[in-house]
Design a protein around this motif. Sequence first.
Motif, PDB file in Angstrom:
ATOM      1  N   GLY A  15       0.386  -1.060   0.122  1.00 30.15           N
ATOM      2  CA  GLY A  15      -0.362   0.132  -0.266  1.00 30.15           C
ATOM      3  C   GLY A  15       1.031   1.297   0.051  1.00 30.15           C
ATOM      4  N   GLY A  16       2.405   1.036   0.163  1.00 26.45           N
ATOM      5  CA  GLY A  16       3.116   2.525   0.114  1.00 26.45           C
ATOM      6  C   GLY A  16       3.037   2.650  -0.998  1.00 26.45           C
ATOM      7  N   SER A  17       4.145   3.926  -1.254  1.00 25.29           N
ATOM      8  CA  SER A  17       4.497   4.283  -2.623  1.00 25.29           C
ATOM      9  C   SER A  17       5.990   4.701  -2.336  1.00 25.29           C
ATOM     10  CB  SER A  17       4.631   6.041  -2.720  1.00 25.29           C
ATOM     11  OG  SER A  17       2.380   5.390  -2.671  1.00 25.29           O
ATOM     12  N   TYR A  59       1.731   1.705 -20.479  1.00 30.96           N
ATOM     13  CA  TYR A  59       1.831   1.136 -19.585  1.00 30.96           C
ATOM     14  C   TYR A  59       2.315  -1.080 -19.421  1.00 30.96           C
ATOM     15  CZ  TYR A  59       1.962   5.483 -17.116  1.00 30.96           C
ATOM     16  OH  TYR A  59       2.376   6.553 -16.646  1.00 30.96           O
ATOM     17  N   ALA A  60       2.171  -1.061 -18.513  1.00 28.69           N
ATOM     18  CA  ALA A  60       1.462  -2.870 -17.927  1.00 28.69           C
ATOM     19  C   ALA A  60       0.750  -2.712 -17.401  1.00 28.69           C
ATOM     20  CB  ALA A  60       3.038  -3.686 -17.631  1.00 28.69           C
ATOM     21  N   ASP A  61      -0.811  -3.565 -17.676  1.00 34.56           N
ATOM     22  CA  ASP A  61      -1.800  -3.461 -17.448  1.00 34.56           C
ATOM     23  C   ASP A  61      -1.459  -4.102 -15.827  1.00 34.56           C
ATOM     24  OD1 ASP A  61      -3.586  -5.781 -19.830  1.00 34.56           O
ATOM     25  OD2 ASP A  61      -2.937  -3.907 -19.876  1.00 34.56           O
ATOM     26  N   SER A  62      -0.314  -4.554 -15.079  1.00 40.18           N
ATOM     27  CA  SER A  62      -0.659  -4.940 -13.954  1.00 40.18           C
ATOM     28  C   SER A  62      -0.582  -3.880 -12.977  1.00 40.18           C
ATOM     29  CB  SER A  62       0.208  -6.396 -13.767  1.00 40.18           C
ATOM     30  OG  SER A  62       1.440  -5.607 -14.499  1.00 40.18           O
ATOM     31  N   VAL A  63       0.352  -2.889 -13.920  1.00 37.43           N
ATOM     32  CA  VAL A  63       0.429  -2.251 -13.119  1.00 37.43           C
ATOM     33  C   VAL A  63      -0.142  -0.475 -13.650  1.00 37.43           C
ATOM     34  CG1 VAL A  63       2.731  -2.165 -12.782  1.00 37.43           C
ATOM     35  CG2 VAL A  63       1.782  -0.649 -14.711  1.00 37.43           C
ATOM     36  N   LYS A  64      -1.338  -0.399 -14.782  1.00 38.28           N
ATOM     37  CA  LYS A  64      -1.743   0.693 -14.380  1.00 38.28           C
ATOM     38  C   LYS A  64      -3.346   1.590 -13.904  1.00 38.28           C
ATOM     39  CE  LYS A  64      -2.223  -0.162 -19.681  1.00 38.28           C
ATOM     40  NZ  LYS A  64      -3.099  -0.629 -20.903  1.00 38.28           N
ATOM     41  N   GLY A  65      -2.717   2.401 -13.378  1.00 38.66           N
ATOM     42  CA  GLY A  65      -3.907   3.250 -12.151  1.00 38.66           C
ATOM     43  C   GLY A  65      -2.960   3.665 -10.849  1.00 38.66           C
ATOM     44  N   ARG A  66      -2.027   2.802 -11.220  1.00 35.01           N
ATOM     45  CA  ARG A  66      -1.196   2.752  -9.955  1.00 35.01           C
ATOM     46  C   ARG A  66       0.240   3.574 -10.268  1.00 35.01           C
ATOM     47  NH1 ARG A  66       0.960  -2.050  -7.393  1.00 35.01           N
ATOM     48  NH2 ARG A  66       0.561  -3.764  -9.638  1.00 35.01           N
ATOM     49  N   PHE A  67       1.368   3.113 -11.259  1.00 38.76           N
ATOM     50  CA  PHE A  67       2.413   3.674 -11.425  1.00 38.76           C
ATOM     51  C   PHE A  67       2.187   4.870 -12.343  1.00 38.76           C
ATOM     52  CE2 PHE A  67       5.158  -0.542 -10.979  1.00 38.76           C
ATOM     53  CZ  PHE A  67       4.437  -0.964  -9.313  1.00 38.76           C
ATOM     54  N   THR A  68       3.255   5.727 -12.183  1.00 37.77           N
ATOM     55  CA  THR A  68       3.488   6.931 -13.319  1.00 37.77           C
ATOM     56  C   THR A  68       4.436   7.102 -13.694  1.00 37.77           C
ATOM     57  OG1 THR A  68       1.475   7.650 -12.403  1.00 37.77           O
ATOM     58  CG2 THR A  68       2.731   9.340 -13.830  1.00 37.77           C
ATOM     59  N   ILE A  69       4.876   6.999 -15.339  1.00 40.74           N
ATOM     60  CA  ILE A  69       5.846   7.470 -15.685  1.00 40.74           C
ATOM     61  C   ILE A  69       6.053   8.534 -15.667  1.00 40.74           C
ATOM     62  CG2 ILE A  69       5.573   6.396 -18.425  1.00 40.74           C
ATOM     63  CD1 ILE A  69       8.910   5.696 -17.910  1.00 40.74           C
ATOM     64  N   SER A  84      -0.317   2.998  -4.065  1.00 39.69           N
ATOM     65  CA  SER A  84      -0.495   1.489  -4.261  1.00 39.69           C
ATOM     66  C   SER A  84       0.222  -0.307  -3.952  1.00 39.69           C
ATOM     67  CB  SER A  84      -1.516   1.105  -4.718  1.00 39.69           C
ATOM     68  OG  SER A  84      -2.811   3.078  -4.269  1.00 39.69           O
ATOM     69  N   LEU A  85       1.385  -0.164  -3.650  1.00 37.05           N
ATOM     70  CA  LEU A  85       2.476  -0.967  -4.298  1.00 37.05           C
ATOM     71  C   LEU A  85       2.273  -2.048  -3.666  1.00 37.05           C
ATOM     72  CD1 LEU A  85       5.839   0.881  -3.920  1.00 37.05           C
ATOM     73  CD2 LEU A  85       5.142  -0.796  -5.777  1.00 37.05           C
ATOM     74  N   VAL A 117       8.764  -4.831  -0.656  1.00 31.78           N
ATOM     75  CA  VAL A 117       6.993  -4.713  -0.583  1.00 31.78           C
ATOM     76  C   VAL A 117       6.835  -5.523   0.220  1.00 31.78           C
ATOM     77  CG1 VAL A 117       4.842  -3.874  -1.218  1.00 31.78           C
ATOM     78  CG2 VAL A 117       6.098  -3.955  -3.120  1.00 31.78           C
ATOM     79  N   SER A 118       6.496  -5.768   0.957  1.00 27.48           N
ATOM     80  CA  SER A 118       6.977  -7.070   2.442  1.00 27.48           C
ATOM     81  C   SER A 118       6.356  -5.950   3.788  1.00 27.48           C
ATOM     82  CB  SER A 118       7.969  -7.542   2.074  1.00 27.48           C
ATOM     83  OG  SER A 118       7.637  -8.253   3.452  1.00 27.48           O
ATOM     84  N   SER A 119       5.319  -6.502   4.410  1.00 24.35           N
ATOM     85  CA  SER A 119       4.843  -6.310   6.165  1.00 24.35           C
ATOM     86  C   SER A 119       6.036  -6.979   6.833  1.00 24.35           C
ATOM     87  CB  SER A 119       3.742  -6.460   6.154  1.00 24.35           C
ATOM     88  OG  SER A 119       3.335  -8.232   6.104  1.00 24.35           O
TER      89      SER A 119
END
Length: 119
Positions: A15-17, A59-69, A84-85, A117-119
Motif C-alpha cells: 500500500g505504500g509508495s 504501461y503494463a496492465d498490472s501497474v495501470k492506475g498505480r504507477f506513473t512514468i 499502492s504497491l 514490498v513486504s510487511s
Amino acid sequence: QVQLVESGGGLVQPGGSLRLSCAATRSIFSINAMGWYRQAPGKERELVARITDRGSTNYADSVKGRFTISRNNAKNTVYLQMNSLKPEDTAVYYCNLKTYGSGVVGDYWGQGTQVTVSS
C-alpha cells in the motif's frame, strides 16, 4: 556512450509508495524512449512503463492506475512514481533508454535497483 544512473529503490510496506529516478549521463538528441523494466526471481524481465521523448506513455496492465512514468528532458531524467504497491511488485527495476534512427540504434541499461514490498 550513455550511462544510466538509478536511485530510489528500497523496502516499503504493501500500500505504500516509492519513486524511482534514472538520469542519463549526457543529453540525448536522437529520437528516443525511456522506460522501466523489472525482473522478479525466477521470472523474465518485463516492461513496466515506457515514455517517448514526445511524452507518449504505455504501461503494463498490472501497474495501470498505480504507477506513473514521467520525464524531464532538460535533466535527461525519467521517473517512476509507484503507488499502492503490492508484494507482487517486488523485483529489481531497470531503467532503459532506446535511441532510434533506422530502427533501434542504441539500447542502454541501468544497473538495477531493488524494490521490495513486504510487511
